[in-house]
Structure formats: structure tokens, C-alpha cells
Design an enzyme around this catalytic site. Structure first.
Site, PDB file in Angstrom:
ATOM      1  N   LYS A   1       0.869  -1.182   0.000  1.00 54.91           N
ATOM      2  CA  LYS A   1       0.000   0.000   0.000  1.00 54.91           C
ATOM      3  C   LYS A   1       0.905   1.232   0.000  1.00 54.91           C
ATOM      4  O   LYS A   1       1.924   1.245   0.714  1.00 54.91           O
ATOM      5  CB  LYS A   1      -0.898  -0.039   1.238  1.00 54.91           C
ATOM      6  CG  LYS A   1      -1.923   1.087   1.315  1.00 54.91           C
ATOM      7  CD  LYS A   1      -2.849   0.897   2.523  1.00 54.91           C
ATOM      8  CE  LYS A   1      -3.891   1.988   2.647  1.00 54.91           C
ATOM      9  NZ  LYS A   1      -4.800   1.779   3.794  1.00 54.91           N
TER      10      LYS A   1
ATOM     11  N   SER B   1      -9.710   2.052   2.797  1.00 57.21           N
ATOM     12  CA  SER B   1      -8.830   2.828   1.963  1.00 57.21           C
ATOM     13  C   SER B   1      -7.830   1.982   1.188  1.00 57.21           C
ATOM     14  O   SER B   1      -7.165   2.478   0.293  1.00 57.21           O
ATOM     15  CB  SER B   1      -8.061   3.834   2.817  1.00 57.21           C
ATOM     16  OG  SER B   1      -7.232   3.155   3.759  1.00 57.21           O
TER      17      SER B   1
ATOM     18  N   SER C   1      -9.993  -0.467   6.942  1.00 57.30           N
ATOM     19  CA  SER C   1      -9.428  -0.411   5.594  1.00 57.30           C
ATOM     20  C   SER C   1      -8.745  -1.679   5.095  1.00 57.30           C
ATOM     21  O   SER C   1      -8.349  -1.723   3.928  1.00 57.30           O
ATOM     22  CB  SER C   1      -8.442   0.741   5.483  1.00 57.30           C
ATOM     23  OG  SER C   1      -9.149   1.938   5.409  1.00 57.30           O
TER      24      SER C   1
HETATM   25  N1  GLN Z   1     -13.279   4.447   6.450  1.00 57.45           N
HETATM   26  C1  GLN Z   1     -12.568   4.794   7.621  1.00 57.45           C
HETATM   27  C2  GLN Z   1     -12.102   6.216   7.542  1.00 57.45           C
HETATM   28  O1  GLN Z   1     -12.321   6.788   6.537  1.00 57.45           O
HETATM   29  C3  GLN Z   1     -11.398   3.878   7.860  1.00 57.45           C
HETATM   30  C4  GLN Z   1     -10.254   4.114   6.976  1.00 57.45           C
HETATM   31  C5  GLN Z   1      -9.055   3.279   7.334  1.00 57.45           C
HETATM   32  O2  GLN Z   1      -9.195   2.243   7.997  1.00 57.45           O
HETATM   33  N2  GLN Z   1      -7.881   3.750   6.962  1.00 57.45           N
HETATM   34  O3  GLN Z   1     -11.553   6.762   8.434  1.00 57.45           O
END
Ligand code: GLN
Length: 483
Positions: free
Chosen positions: A76, A151, A175
């Protein structure tokens, strides 16, 4: 060749059926051919991949072994990679070449992995759809009109499309698990502190945790083995021995107590997902598990608490991107204030700016007690709920997401609607617990995930339950058409 799992690749390499270099060539060609449809990579690292593959082949020829020796993966794009762009999905870091490797990257490289590239992601890991990336949205290989989740949407789409067997990802509020659910993968968020955050660009430091995304629990065990462990460079990393995760995959489920929280089956859950969750419960019962209804009474407060704590930490973490030391700098600043304002205004996208504003507001002197402190108290209540539940059960099971992957653009005008989709995943981050999502069926041709949660450091238990389930079901073997 591209259908092989990490475990199959390890066996093939050990049996000299093919070399890591041959496999790497095949996958690089596949990425070049198919990724334009998906946009799952921000950067490709062909030269590095081929040199790592050759080096891995040479190490094997010298008698070295190891499940990750010669295994192709991707990171990532928030894991720092020395000399390679590490963008975090943001214009702010479009020109940033990290001066060092993240601990996760260094550990996996030492184990012999081959880095094919850096995967697309929501900007600074903020999002659940991978639509906030500066490099454009990622498409879901199961239906190119739908989001892959976020994400870590790039890692998920690439693995689901068989562009590579596994990838690293991070999970601040879901995410890893949510994109795993949306793309028919297995994804594990480890216990907070199990995997080093050093060199992992911070979103919300008390919630962020790196982990594996792969097609099977067996592969998650292999990749986690290479990622986990104490790191003196990360003061929140925990000095606990790392168990042999692959060795934990043969436990019987006889008598395993599975808790199903009644709050999970509220009005917001798609009834078709509820049915698939119940089917997975029946399957695990057949394997000997005992099901118990439990309660997590404070779950309803988790989303508001998370969406105060995460932006608060983000507003602090992202203050370092000021146009002075690294990252985007505006043209011809008039003075220092103008430099800050325009560099940040130009470098950060809309969702990141929204979160910085929410976080700075919640932390400001007049509102700290009303928002941030209150959210921290809720966080403790959420943790206490889990501690009470784990006195009665060994595993908690439920849906990973309330709905399957939505259409690209469907939630762009309503950020709160997207936040609400995180309802089942964020509690594990607030409590620091390990969680796993595994494939459990389809709704309208789109994959559905079941989430398993376990007490601290019981990643092996999660992987074993998922592995036993996968030995008796075939959801995880389904392949998206066209890939
Ligand atoms: N959807 C959540 C956020 O936007 C989690 C994102 C993540 O786990 N990086 O904060």
C-alpha cells in the site's frame, strides 16, 4: 500461474517448478495488460522486482528456504519505500521519495519478497471507497462500476484480480477488512502494536495497524508472519513473541464458543447479508462451534466517537505537511503564512481538508471536553463491552459491512453516508483488537464478507477459524469474470 496462492507459490518454488523471476515476469505482464481497467497501482517497480526475484532465486539455489522467499507482493502506498515514491494517495506527496524503508517493507524484503509496486489508496487512508485518491478511483474487479472498498482499495483490487497473490494494507477503521469483504478476499487487522507502524505514514496513530490482504487465511498467516514483531523504532509496538501462524491453522473448532452480537442485526443491515452471515454460522456449527447471542451495548456510539478521534489525530499528524520540509510547495509564496496556506490548500484533497477541520475543531480549547474527551470515554466503554463479551465467548462473528460494494460516485455528495458504512469495523480499532474478514457469499454478484474478532494477540485463532471455514466452503476460490 497467476491463480496460485502464496502457499502454492512457496511449494512451486521449493519444488523448482518455476523460478521467482519467471513468476515475476508473468505477473508484471499481467499487470501491464489488466491494470488499466482497475487503476490499482500508483507506481510499478519492475526493475526492483526483477532484481529482488533474481536475488531470491539465488538464495534458494544456495539452499535457503522460506514461505516468502521469492513471493511477489505489493505495498500500500503509505509504507515508505527507500528511493521510491511514497504518495499516500495524495498530491501532497506526489513528489516524495522516501529516504528509508518502513519496518514492514524491510522485514518482508529480508524474508525474500518481491515488490511489484505500490498500490492505490484513499488519500491519507481516509475513506471507504478508494475514490479520494489523487491518482483516481480504483474499480472493483467483480463489477467495474462499483467501488473496491477503501482505503486499501488498490491492494484489494489487485489481489482479487489475480494480478498478484497478496499485498500489504493498513486498517484504521476497517481499511483491510472492508475492501477484503468487497472483493472476496481474506484480510486481517492485527492487534494494535503487533505490526510496526514505523515508516507507515500516519493517519490516526492510536488506531492505525498494518496487516495482510490475500485470498486465503493460509496466505494471511504467511504474510503476517513476515510483518509482525517488536520494533524498537515504534514505541507502541509490543514486545511479545510472534507465534507460528501457519502452525495455528490445524486446530479443531469443537467447542469453540462463537458470540453473535444482537446489535449487529439492526435495521441498517442488508437482509441478504444477514442471511449469508447466518449461513456461515451454521457452517461453523457443523464444524463443532457453539453459538451464543451476546450484546455490545455501546456499539451505537462508536461511529461518532471514531469520527472525532480519527480526525483529531489526523489533524495533528498532518500538520507536518507544511510545504517547508517535504511534499508539495506552492509557487512563489508571498510570505510564510501564504506558503502554508497555499501549499496545504493545493496539496490536500477535499476529504483530507474536511477531516483536518473537524479534528482541529474537536481539539480546540473550548470544545475539547465536549468532543474529544467524550469520544475517548466512549472508546473505553466500547473496549469494556468487548472485554465482557470475551469472558463468555472465544470469537465474535458478524457482517463485515452493512451493504455490498456501492456504485462509484454513489456516496460522493454525502460523506456521512460513507462513514456509516464503517459501523462493524471501527469498534475493533477503538478497542485495539484483532479482526479478520473472510468471503462468505454474494449479493447481486458482489462479494460479502463475514468478520471475526478475537481477544488481543489471538490472530492465530482468527486465522484458524477462517482456515477451517475455507476448507469446508469455496466462496474464497471464486474468481471475478475477466480476470
Ligand atoms: N473508512 C474509515 C475512515 O475513513 C477507515 C479508513 C481506514 O481504515 N484507513 O476513516
Amino acid at each position: 500461474m497467476h491463480h496460485m496462492t502464496l502457499a502454492e507459490i512457496a511449494r512451486g518454488l521449493a519444488d523448482k517448478k518455476f523460478s521467482s523471476e519467471e513468476l515475476t515476469q508473468v505477473l508484471l505482464a499481467r499487470i501491464a495488460q489488466l491494470d488499466p481497467q482497475l487503476n490499482s497501482f500508483i507506481s510499478l517497480t519492475e526493475e526492483l522486482a526483477l532484481s529482488q526475484a533474481k536475488a531470491a532465486d539465488a538464495r534458494r539455489a544456495n539452499g535457503e528456504t522460506g514461505a516468502l522467499l521469492g513471493a511477489p507482493i505489493a505495498h500500500k502506498d503509505l509504507f515508505c519505500t527507500q528511493g521510491i515514491r511514497t504518495s499516500c494517495g495524495s498530491k501532497m506527496l506526489d513528489n516524495f521519495k522516501a529516504p528509508y524503508d518502513a519496518t514492514v517493507v524491510a522485514k518482508l524484503a529480508a524474508a525474500g519478497t518481491v515488490t511489484l509496486g505500490k498500490t492505490n489508496m484513499d488519500e491519507f487512508a481516509m475513506g471507504s471507497a478508494n475514490e479520494s485518491s489523487y491518482y483516481g478511483a480504483v474499480k472493483n474487479p467483480w463489477n467495474l462500476e462499483h467501488v473496491p472498498g477503501g482505503s486499501s482499495g488498490g491492494s484489494a483490487a489487485a489481489v482479487a484480480a489475480r494480478l498478484l497473490p497478496a499485498a500489504t494494507a493498513t486498517d484504521t477503521g476497517g481499511s483491510i477488512r472492508q475492501p477484503a469483504a468487497f472483493t472476496n478476499l481474506t484480510g486481517l487487522k492485527p492487534t494494535y502494536g503487533r505490526v510496526s507502524r514505523w515508516g507507515m505514514i500516519a493517519y490516526a496513530s492510536s488506531l492505525d495497524q498494518g496487516g495482510p490482504l490475500a485470498r486465503t487465511a493460509e496466505d494471511c498467516a504467511i504474510l503476517l508472519q513476515g510483518m509482525a514483531g517488536f520494533d524498537p523504532n515504534d514505541s507502541t509496538s509490543i514486545d511479545e513473541p510472534v507465534p507460528d501462524y501457519s502452525a495455528s491453522l490445524n486446530g479443531s473448532l469443537q467447542g469453540l464458543r462463537i458470540g453473535v452480537p444482537k446489535e449487529y442485526f439492526s435495521a441498517g443491515l442488508d437482509p441478504r447479508i444477514a442471511e449469508l452471515v447466518h449461513n456461515s454460522v451454521k457452517e461453523l456449527e457443523k464444524l463443532g462451534a457453539v453459538i451464543k447471542e451476546i450484546s455490545l451495548p455501546n456499539m451505537q456510539h462508536a461511529i461518532p466517537a471514531y469520527y472525532v478521534i480519527a480526525p483529531a489525530e489526523a489533524s495533528s499528524n498532518l500538520s507536518r505537511f507544511d510545504g517547508v520540509r517535504f511534499g508539495h510547495r506552492c509557487e512563489n509564496p508571498e510570505n510564510l503564512i501564504d506558503l502554508y496556506k497555499r501549499s496545504r490548500g493545493e496539496g490536500f484533497g477535499a476529504e483530507v481538508q474536511r477531516r483536518i477541520m473537524v479534528g482541529a475543531y474537536a481539539l480546540s480549547a473550548g470544545y475539547y471536553d465536549a468532543y474529544y474527551l467524550k469520544a475517548q470515554k466512549i472508546r473505553r466503554l466500547v473496549k469494556n463491552d468487548f472485554m465482557a463479551a470475551f469472558n463468555e465467548v472465544d470469537i465474535i462473528l458478524g457482517p463485515t459491512t452493512p451493504n455490498p460494494a456501492w456504485k462509484l460516485g454513489a456516496k460522493n455528495s454525502d460523506p456521512v453516508a460513507e462513514y456509516l458504512e464503517d459501523v462493524y469495523t471501527i469498534t475493533a480499532n477503538l478497542a485495539g483488537l484483532p479482526g479478520l474478514s473472510m468471503p462468505a457469499g454474494f449479493v447481486d454478484g458482489l462479494p460479502v464478507g463475514v468478520q471475526l474478532l478475537a481477544p488481543y494477540f489471538q490472530e492465530g485463532r482468527l486465522l484458524n477459524v477462517a482456515h477451517q471455514y475455507q476448507m469446508n466452503t469455496d466462496w474464497h476460490t471464486r474468481t471475478p469474470t475477466g480476470f
